[in-house]
Design a protein around this motif. Sequence first.
Motif, PDB file in Angstrom:
ATOM      1  N   ILE A 128       0.832  -1.205   0.000  1.00 50.06           N
ATOM      2  CA  ILE A 128       0.000   0.000   0.000  1.00 50.06           C
ATOM      3  C   ILE A 128       0.866   1.253   0.000  1.00 50.06           C
ATOM      4  O   ILE A 128       0.568   2.240  -0.691  1.00 50.06           O
ATOM      5  N   THR A 129       1.952   1.223   0.773  1.00 50.11           N
ATOM      6  CA  THR A 129       2.877   2.359   0.788  1.00 50.11           C
ATOM      7  C   THR A 129       3.438   2.603  -0.609  1.00 50.11           C
ATOM      8  O   THR A 129       3.593   3.750  -1.047  1.00 50.11           O
ATOM      9  N   ALA A 130       3.747   1.518  -1.308  1.00 45.06           N
ATOM     10  CA  ALA A 130       4.356   1.629  -2.630  1.00 45.06           C
ATOM     11  C   ALA A 130       3.404   2.166  -3.681  1.00 45.06           C
ATOM     12  O   ALA A 130       3.800   2.965  -4.542  1.00 45.06           O
ATOM     13  N   VAL A 131       2.153   1.749  -3.652  1.00 44.90           N
ATOM     14  CA  VAL A 131       1.224   2.120  -4.726  1.00 44.90           C
ATOM     15  C   VAL A 131       0.293   3.257  -4.357  1.00 44.90           C
ATOM     16  O   VAL A 131      -0.390   3.796  -5.232  1.00 44.90           O
ATOM     17  N   GLY A 132       0.266   3.659  -3.073  1.00 50.58           N
ATOM     18  CA  GLY A 132      -0.712   4.652  -2.630  1.00 50.58           C
ATOM     19  C   GLY A 132      -0.566   6.002  -3.307  1.00 50.58           C
ATOM     20  O   GLY A 132      -1.538   6.572  -3.819  1.00 50.58           O
ATOM     21  N   GLY A 133       0.645   6.551  -3.322  1.00 43.97           N
ATOM     22  CA  GLY A 133       0.850   7.869  -3.912  1.00 43.97           C
ATOM     23  C   GLY A 133       0.570   7.886  -5.403  1.00 43.97           C
ATOM     24  O   GLY A 133      -0.053   8.821  -5.918  1.00 43.97           O
ATOM     25  N   GLY A 134       1.027   6.848  -6.111  1.00 45.59           N
ATOM     26  CA  GLY A 134       0.776   6.772  -7.542  1.00 45.59           C
ATOM     27  C   GLY A 134      -0.705   6.629  -7.865  1.00 45.59           C
ATOM     28  O   GLY A 134      -1.180   7.148  -8.879  1.00 45.59           O
ATOM     29  N   THR A 135      -1.433   5.943  -6.998  1.00 47.30           N
ATOM     30  CA  THR A 135      -2.878   5.792  -7.204  1.00 47.30           C
ATOM     31  C   THR A 135      -3.588   7.131  -7.068  1.00 47.30           C
ATOM     32  O   THR A 135      -4.445   7.490  -7.895  1.00 47.30           O
ATOM     33  N   ILE A 136      -3.219   7.892  -6.039  1.00 50.78           N
ATOM     34  CA  ILE A 136      -3.811   9.224  -5.863  1.00 50.78           C
ATOM     35  C   ILE A 136      -3.468  10.113  -7.064  1.00 50.78           C
ATOM     36  O   ILE A 136      -4.314  10.851  -7.576  1.00 50.78           O
ATOM     37  N   SER A 146      -2.439   2.957 -12.184  1.00 47.34           N
ATOM     38  CA  SER A 146      -1.521   1.940 -12.715  1.00 47.34           C
ATOM     39  C   SER A 146      -1.656   0.623 -11.986  1.00 47.34           C
ATOM     40  O   SER A 146      -1.520  -0.447 -12.584  1.00 47.34           O
ATOM     41  N   VAL A 147      -1.932   0.687 -10.688  1.00 47.05           N
ATOM     42  CA  VAL A 147      -2.014  -0.540  -9.903  1.00 47.05           C
ATOM     43  C   VAL A 147      -3.175  -1.420 -10.352  1.00 47.05           C
ATOM     44  O   VAL A 147      -3.161  -2.641 -10.159  1.00 47.05           O
ATOM     45  N   LEU A 148      -4.174  -0.818 -10.999  1.00 45.99           N
ATOM     46  CA  LEU A 148      -5.335  -1.572 -11.458  1.00 45.99           C
ATOM     47  C   LEU A 148      -5.257  -1.964 -12.922  1.00 45.99           C
ATOM     48  O   LEU A 148      -5.988  -2.855 -13.362  1.00 45.99           O
ATOM     49  N   SER A 149      -4.399  -1.309 -13.687  1.00 49.20           N
ATOM     50  CA  SER A 149      -4.425  -1.526 -15.131  1.00 49.20           C
ATOM     51  C   SER A 149      -3.075  -1.822 -15.754  1.00 49.20           C
ATOM     52  O   SER A 149      -3.006  -2.394 -16.836  1.00 49.20           O
ATOM     53  N   SER A 150      -1.988  -1.409 -15.095  1.00 45.44           N
ATOM     54  CA  SER A 150      -0.673  -1.571 -15.693  1.00 45.44           C
ATOM     55  C   SER A 150      -0.185  -2.995 -15.513  1.00 45.44           C
ATOM     56  O   SER A 150      -0.741  -3.763 -14.724  1.00 45.44           O
ATOM     57  N   GLY A 151       0.888  -3.328 -16.250  1.00 46.89           N
ATOM     58  CA  GLY A 151       1.430  -4.684 -16.197  1.00 46.89           C
ATOM     59  C   GLY A 151       1.832  -5.113 -14.806  1.00 46.89           C
ATOM     60  O   GLY A 151       0.991  -5.294 -13.936  1.00 46.89           O
ATOM     61  N   LEU A 152       3.095  -5.265 -14.558  1.00 43.23           N
ATOM     62  CA  LEU A 152       3.572  -5.688 -13.251  1.00 43.23           C
ATOM     63  C   LEU A 152       3.831  -4.451 -12.401  1.00 43.23           C
ATOM     64  O   LEU A 152       4.881  -3.820 -12.492  1.00 43.23           O
ATOM     65  N   ALA A 154       1.617  -3.843  -8.926  1.00 39.47           N
ATOM     66  CA  ALA A 154       1.380  -4.297  -7.555  1.00 39.47           C
ATOM     67  C   ALA A 154       2.188  -5.552  -7.244  1.00 39.47           C
ATOM     68  O   ALA A 154       2.650  -5.742  -6.116  1.00 39.47           O
ATOM     69  N   VAL A 155       2.376  -6.405  -8.246  1.00 39.07           N
ATOM     70  CA  VAL A 155       3.102  -7.667  -8.019  1.00 39.07           C
ATOM     71  C   VAL A 155       4.531  -7.425  -7.543  1.00 39.07           C
ATOM     72  O   VAL A 155       4.962  -8.026  -6.542  1.00 39.07           O
ATOM     73  N   PRO A 156       5.322  -6.557  -8.190  1.00 41.47           N
ATOM     74  CA  PRO A 156       6.669  -6.298  -7.672  1.00 41.47           C
ATOM     75  C   PRO A 156       6.667  -5.736  -6.256  1.00 41.47           C
ATOM     76  O   PRO A 156       7.537  -6.069  -5.446  1.00 41.47           O
ATOM     77  N   ALA A 157       5.698  -4.867  -5.951  1.00 36.47           N
ATOM     78  CA  ALA A 157       5.617  -4.305  -4.607  1.00 36.47           C
ATOM     79  C   ALA A 157       5.370  -5.403  -3.573  1.00 36.47           C
ATOM     80  O   ALA A 157       5.996  -5.424  -2.501  1.00 36.47           O
ATOM     81  N   LEU A 158       4.481  -6.322  -3.891  1.00 33.11           N
ATOM     82  CA  LEU A 158       4.211  -7.430  -2.978  1.00 33.11           C
ATOM     83  C   LEU A 158       5.434  -8.327  -2.826  1.00 33.11           C
ATOM     84  O   LEU A 158       5.749  -8.787  -1.720  1.00 33.11           O
ATOM     85  N   VAL A 159       6.138  -8.565  -3.925  1.00 36.87           N
ATOM     86  CA  VAL A 159       7.333  -9.406  -3.874  1.00 36.87           C
ATOM     87  C   VAL A 159       8.424  -8.742  -3.031  1.00 36.87           C
ATOM     88  O   VAL A 159       9.052  -9.381  -2.172  1.00 36.87           O
ATOM     89  N   GLY A 160       8.665  -7.461  -3.253  1.00 39.15           N
ATOM     90  CA  GLY A 160       9.684  -6.753  -2.486  1.00 39.15           C
ATOM     91  C   GLY A 160       9.362  -6.703  -1.009  1.00 39.15           C
ATOM     92  O   GLY A 160      10.244  -6.934  -0.157  1.00 39.15           O
TER      93      GLY A 160
END
Length: 211
Positions: A128-136, A146-152, A154-160
Amino acid sequence: MATTALVVLDLGGTFAFALNGALTALRATRLDIVGVVTLGMITALGGGTIRDLFLDSLPPATFLDWRYLAVAAGGGLIAFASGHHLERINGTINVLDAAGLSLFAVTGALKATGLGFGPAQAVIVGAITAVGGGTIRDVLIRRVPSVLSSGLYAVPALVGATAVVVAELLGARGSVATVGAAVLCFVIRMVGVHFDVNAPVPPGSPPPEDG
């Protein structure tokens, strides 16, 4: 206001996302200096603010340490000044986005574990920290996040976030594990961008639009 490795990484992610948010604003729409810097700051500080609200770490770090606001504003101003090079910075935007994503995924998860939250909660907070600002940012410029439509994304954020939490559980604490988790997230994201790799979508869905 001590400077620790976690704060340095957090500030690094803040700067990367501030540049990314402001450059994305310049590419997507016409804004004046206030709009560009504001969007950069929101991109940079949004994820960390959401993180601190979730962790009940109040007031958020953004409002306790002036460096966050200064770094975010500086990144937005630098991006505004480089607007005349816009046609050459599309790749830079992607790299900065991946850098911010990686650093925030790791720092978010580490802050959660440091406050005593469980592994699963720490991974979620990191993502959430990783994708929150970009989502806003994407919502404000009227673009599907991007987290809802772009390729990889959210997955890299979860992996990291998962990698750094697992390292903590195994006792492999320190800068090597932290940097390794961030690099893993960054590499996965950039592979997705370079090779146009996408997460699975429902059968028959139209191809994603380029942001």
